[in-house]
Design a protein around this motif. Sequence first.
Motif, mmCIF file in Angstrom:
data_model
loop_
_atom_site.group_PDB
_atom_site.id
_atom_site.type_symbol
_atom_site.label_atom_id
_atom_site.label_comp_id
_atom_site.label_asym_id
_atom_site.label_seq_id
_atom_site.Cartn_x
_atom_site.Cartn_y
_atom_site.Cartn_z
ATOM 1 N N ALA A 97 0.841 -1.205 0.000
ATOM 2 C CA ALA A 97 0.000 0.000 0.000
ATOM 3 C C ALA A 97 0.872 1.249 0.000
ATOM 4 C CB ALA A 97 -0.932 -0.008 1.214
ATOM 5 N N GLY A 98 1.955 1.231 0.769
ATOM 6 C CA GLY A 98 2.873 2.369 0.801
ATOM 7 C C GLY A 98 3.527 2.590 -0.545
ATOM 8 N N ASP A 99 3.929 1.520 -1.206
ATOM 9 C CA ASP A 99 4.503 1.635 -2.543
ATOM 10 C C ASP A 99 3.508 2.272 -3.510
ATOM 11 O OD1 ASP A 99 7.041 0.680 -2.161
ATOM 12 O OD2 ASP A 99 6.747 -1.207 -3.227
ATOM 13 N N LEU A 100 2.262 1.823 -3.434
ATOM 14 C CA LEU A 100 1.236 2.369 -4.322
ATOM 15 C C LEU A 100 0.993 3.841 -4.014
ATOM 16 C CD1 LEU A 100 -1.280 -0.624 -4.394
ATOM 17 C CD2 LEU A 100 0.352 0.057 -6.173
ATOM 18 N N ASP A 101 0.965 4.182 -2.732
ATOM 19 C CA ASP A 101 0.767 5.583 -2.335
ATOM 20 C C ASP A 101 1.943 6.443 -2.806
ATOM 21 O OD1 ASP A 101 -1.623 4.939 -1.140
ATOM 22 O OD2 ASP A 101 -0.819 4.950 0.918
ATOM 23 N N MET A 102 3.168 5.927 -2.607
ATOM 24 C CA MET A 102 4.351 6.689 -3.037
ATOM 25 C C MET A 102 4.384 6.841 -4.559
ATOM 26 S SD MET A 102 7.458 5.638 -0.451
ATOM 27 C CE MET A 102 7.520 3.950 -0.985
ATOM 28 N N ALA A 103 4.026 5.792 -5.280
ATOM 29 C CA ALA A 103 4.005 5.872 -6.741
ATOM 30 C C ALA A 103 2.972 6.894 -7.206
ATOM 31 C CB ALA A 103 3.712 4.498 -7.340
ATOM 32 N N ALA A 104 1.799 6.868 -6.599
ATOM 33 C CA ALA A 104 0.757 7.834 -6.963
ATOM 34 C C ALA A 104 1.220 9.254 -6.656
ATOM 35 C CB ALA A 104 -0.535 7.516 -6.218
ATOM 36 N N GLN A 105 1.856 9.434 -5.506
ATOM 37 C CA GLN A 105 2.360 10.762 -5.133
ATOM 38 C C GLN A 105 3.438 11.215 -6.117
ATOM 39 O OE1 GLN A 105 1.249 12.918 -2.942
ATOM 40 N NE2 GLN A 105 2.870 14.403 -3.348
ATOM 41 N N ALA A 106 4.324 10.320 -6.498
ATOM 42 C CA ALA A 106 5.381 10.666 -7.455
ATOM 43 C C ALA A 106 4.774 11.052 -8.805
ATOM 44 C CB ALA A 106 6.345 9.493 -7.618
ATOM 45 N N GLN A 107 3.748 10.344 -9.225
ATOM 46 C CA GLN A 107 3.088 10.681 -10.486
ATOM 47 C C GLN A 107 2.404 12.037 -10.398
ATOM 48 O OE1 GLN A 107 0.591 7.262 -11.147
ATOM 49 N NE2 GLN A 107 2.165 6.190 -12.315
ATOM 50 N N ARG A 108 1.765 12.326 -9.271
ATOM 51 C CA ARG A 108 1.115 13.637 -9.102
ATOM 52 C C ARG A 108 2.162 14.752 -9.151
ATOM 53 N NH1 ARG A 108 -2.138 10.639 -5.514
ATOM 54 N NH2 ARG A 108 -0.824 11.145 -3.732
ATOM 55 N N GLU A 109 3.299 14.523 -8.530
ATOM 56 C CA GLU A 109 4.353 15.543 -8.523
ATOM 57 C C GLU A 109 4.971 15.711 -9.909
ATOM 58 O OE1 GLU A 109 5.307 17.648 -6.043
ATOM 59 O OE2 GLU A 109 3.582 16.829 -4.970
ATOM 60 N N ALA A 110 5.094 14.603 -10.648
ATOM 61 C CA ALA A 110 5.746 14.654 -11.955
ATOM 62 C C ALA A 110 4.947 15.454 -12.982
ATOM 63 C CB ALA A 110 5.992 13.236 -12.471
ATOM 64 N N VAL A 111 3.639 15.460 -12.865
ATOM 65 C CA VAL A 111 2.827 16.170 -13.859
ATOM 66 C C VAL A 111 2.629 17.647 -13.514
ATOM 67 C CG1 VAL A 111 1.629 14.089 -14.590
ATOM 68 C CG2 VAL A 111 0.625 15.491 -12.804
ATOM 69 N N LYS A 112 3.081 18.068 -12.359
ATOM 70 C CA LYS A 112 2.956 19.477 -11.988
ATOM 71 C C LYS A 112 3.945 20.314 -12.807
ATOM 72 C CE LYS A 112 1.514 18.918 -7.176
ATOM 73 N NZ LYS A 112 1.933 19.175 -5.776
ATOM 74 N N ALA A 113 3.571 21.547 -13.034
ATOM 75 C CA ALA A 113 4.479 22.474 -13.714
ATOM 76 C C ALA A 113 5.667 22.762 -12.806
ATOM 77 C CB ALA A 113 3.733 23.771 -14.040
ATOM 78 N N PRO A 114 6.831 23.001 -13.386
ATOM 79 C CA PRO A 114 7.997 23.320 -12.564
ATOM 80 C C PRO A 114 7.767 24.602 -11.767
ATOM 81 C CG PRO A 114 8.647 22.915 -14.850
ATOM 82 C CD PRO A 114 7.155 22.966 -14.810
ATOM 83 N N THR A 115 8.286 24.598 -10.556
ATOM 84 C CA THR A 115 8.182 25.793 -9.714
ATOM 85 C C THR A 115 9.247 26.790 -10.155
ATOM 86 O OG1 THR A 115 9.763 24.984 -8.083
ATOM 87 C CG2 THR A 115 7.433 24.372 -7.760
ATOM 88 N N PRO A 116 9.095 28.062 -9.756
ATOM 89 C CA PRO A 116 10.137 29.043 -10.080
ATOM 90 C C PRO A 116 11.518 28.611 -9.559
ATOM 91 C CG PRO A 116 8.155 30.178 -9.374
ATOM 92 C CD PRO A 116 7.926 28.709 -9.154
ATOM 93 N N ALA A 117 11.562 28.013 -8.388
ATOM 94 C CA ALA A 117 12.847 27.567 -7.841
ATOM 95 C C ALA A 117 13.462 26.470 -8.715
ATOM 96 C CB ALA A 117 12.660 27.067 -6.417
#
Length: 133
Positions: A97-117
Amino acid sequence: MTKWDISPGGVESILSLVGLAADDLGKDVKGYAGSVEEAVQFAGTISGPYCGAVPVGPVGAAVANFVTDTEGRIRFMVARIQKTMDGTVKATTAYVAGDLDMAAQAQREAVKAPTPAELRAVGEQKSHHGGGK
């Protein structure tokens, strides 16, 4: 940092083997009880002729005492095996379950636009490697 690499299929395979061994142990414990009863009955006595029930001799009494003394340890062993198997299943389920949660979180982060930093960091990396602004 410690890295975990758990194979749920491997865990299932090992638990299956442990379950088979536990079943065999259960059969052995049942057989043990019957064997002990026979041992107590046929251990003999130091008494003379008797009528009625066979008296228990010193060897039979010692065997009975041994069984009484070890009964709690056997129960503990069986309970420990069951608790360990249950805990392993729960831990593996949480890991998956943790792997699935981490994978989902990584996918959500990957599709976000880059931050100014993050954009600035890319510009800084280019200037450090000879690329200019």
